[in-house]
Design an enzyme around this catalytic site. Sequence first.
Site, PDB file in Angstrom:
ATOM      1  N   GLU A 115      14.776  36.126  24.954  1.00  0.00           N
ATOM      2  CA  GLU A 115      15.811  36.062  23.928  1.00  0.00           C
ATOM      3  C   GLU A 115      15.413  35.305  22.663  1.00  0.00           C
ATOM      4  O   GLU A 115      15.896  35.614  21.586  1.00  0.00           O
ATOM      5  CB  GLU A 115      17.081  35.430  24.524  1.00  0.00           C
ATOM      6  CG  GLU A 115      17.715  36.239  25.638  1.00  0.00           C
ATOM      7  CD  GLU A 115      18.312  37.550  25.142  1.00  0.00           C
ATOM      8  OE1 GLU A 115      18.692  37.631  23.963  1.00  0.00           O
ATOM      9  OE2 GLU A 115      18.383  38.499  25.957  1.00  0.00           O
ATOM     10  N   SER A 120      68.075  25.128  67.399  1.00  0.00           N
ATOM     11  CA  SER A 120      67.735  24.144  68.433  1.00  0.00           C
ATOM     12  C   SER A 120      66.530  23.272  68.103  1.00  0.00           C
ATOM     13  O   SER A 120      66.216  22.351  68.856  1.00  0.00           O
ATOM     14  CB  SER A 120      67.489  24.863  69.770  1.00  0.00           C
ATOM     15  OG  SER A 120      68.688  25.432  70.255  1.00  0.00           O
TER      16      SER A 120
END
Length: 753
Positions: free
Chosen positions: A178, A451
């Site tokens: 690059e 319960s």
Amino acid sequence: MIKRQWLSYLFWTSFKIGLAVAAVIAVYAIYLDATLSKHFKTERYQAPALVYADELRVYPGYPLQQSTLIKTLERIGYNRSNNTEQSGYYSVGNDSVMVHRRPFDFSDGPQMSKRVQVHFVNDRVASITSWPSGRELKSFRLEPELIGRISTLSKEDRLLVGLEVVPNLLIETLLQVEDRNFYHHKGVSPWAILRALVANLRAGRTVQGGSTLTQQLVKNLYLTREQTLWRKFHEAMMSLVIDYRFDKNTILETYLNEVYFGQDGRNAIHGIGLASQFYFGKQVQELSVDEVALLIGMIKGPSYYDPRRFPERAQKRRDTVLKVMFDQDLIAKSTYVAAVQQQLDVRESRRLVEHPYPHYMDIIKREMKTLALPEDWQDTGLKIYTDMDVNAQEAVQKSLARKLTDDDSALEGAMVVANYRQGTITALAGGRLSQTVGYNRALMALRPIGSLIKPVVYATAMQESGIGLHTPVVDEAITLEDKRGKTWQPQNYDTEFKGSLLLYDALVQSRNIPAVRVGVEVGVDTVVDYMKRLGVVTPLEAYPSLTLGSASLTPFAVTRMYSALMNDGRFQSLSAISSITTHQGDVLYRAPEKSTSQVFDSKVSYLTKFGLHGVVAEGTASALQRVLAGQKVGGKTGTTNDYRDSWFVAVDGEQVVTAWLGRDDNQPTGLTGSSGALRVVADYYERKPPLSMALEIPEPLKMQRFHERTGQRIPNDCDNGELLPAEGIRLPDNITCDGNIEEKSWWDRLFGG
């Protein structure tokens, strides 16, 4: 003469215009220096919060099946091979697994790669051997799975990495491909621009770019993609300013964290750190030569060279980069040949997070709001380490989905698993579609608990009144007033009455009337007070119906309440986040040691635990025994009026597992706690076996036998009665197995026989 005047005019006019342009450029450069430099230094990019599950830490004696370890390795991207010289690979023996762990930044600091052999005996870790030294290790841990992310406003995902962890080969290859003169130009390279112009003119099309890495970085960070001279001028000026103000390594590190690598849905993948995980499931320092070449090659066009969509095109581009690496003496010929022959090997999944857990992520986001995190955390990114047990989470989701798929399509559910010793949330699912964002019933659905309230009622009475599991309670009709002042006559599920029975049997058989009588006697206000001390924050009305579970709680609140009951009676908050660091490893938060408050004393906690074990051993949850393989587990079923809610809470040696089934429209489901939620938990335990409860009797309790009706202490060798833990009770002389005192004859009384 006229010609000289014209030339002089032209010269001075051009000179003045040049000065004006230079002045404008200078002013613009000063402006850029004042604004761009500050922005580049502090706000270069945003980074997400990456969320990790709990790490798997094993040690000799740890309960772990070989298959479970293999499944965990597969899930976090390890490859099975006979050769484990490279990290990220494992092999399997008859009773062992060889693992070469990857390097990873754990919450307490980075750890290098490590190769170990884990040996198994009877579904437990027998030993851990370091390889190749053969040294015995006390423990070993695997890196955690990435389970989610909290994205930035920009929808850009990245994992910030320092230049020091990026392989030199990757950096050198990037510069060769690059920007070869990166360390020699001033941000803009006129020679590169001229060279690209000539190449493009010769080809008749754009074949080469002249932008430096700095220019590419500026374009990615600050500018649009439009191709105009004005934009190129901006790009060049900004590149010059950044190159002047910042050193090359800072610019290069920023580029490596900013460069674009593709899409994960609506989120963009930026930076070499996250790209290596996105495409290869490994950290950047682990990348092989061919993987480095592929990533560098993709920078030219991440979509065009996408290895998942266009593998042939991507491989050709990779090989081009490999040729550059070889030509520039970055790799040897043998390495080049081997890399070129290597087939593309990228993750199949197109998602960074392959297994999303949005319902668990809900509680992470809620907790984050309570923590003092920096407002600008997106500048550094976060790594959030959680207490999620991925194996437990997977088991929860599959067990819940299996039950909901088998039944009515309108049926919904939720599950929560918590470690009551540590006060941590290990798994959570809030509905049928637990892998999609939606209504999280685990955290938000307020439903009557039925319960499930009974253990709290009895624990309150044992704490306040000093009664015990051996205390006789009354199971006879009772008439009370409900919250509207109307007559209320509670019934047992079988509409029958047993007269007198022990509290233990009332709990094990889930009898309603004894719970109401005990709750009213100790005071419903007192029960409400204890529920609040157990972490209940929703409004509670102190009416008698509360003793049968009219109170509405979320599955999460139920889990928190039972966790305190099991944790020696100590309440502590439940949390999911263990620590938070920046992407660079700076610690921002570490979960403090949990503060606890004593709600019930340890004796009451043990008696409650013993009673819940009885529910599974011989009571309403006895169906659970088929999956326990001899492990001791407690539990409690819960069913509300007209079968609208099916609940089950299981408690083992370290966890509380809560399951709820019901419908969002509150219509009947036809399911009891035993026929609905209990089966979900049973399926969960088949997938993830429980740790057995410790039921060793603490002082001053002793196992003693009591008459099943009167609660009278009787000899332990009697065949009738119940053998229960209680504080030592003196056995009366001449007591019979019926609980009666045997009268002595006059002869025995006279001679002391």
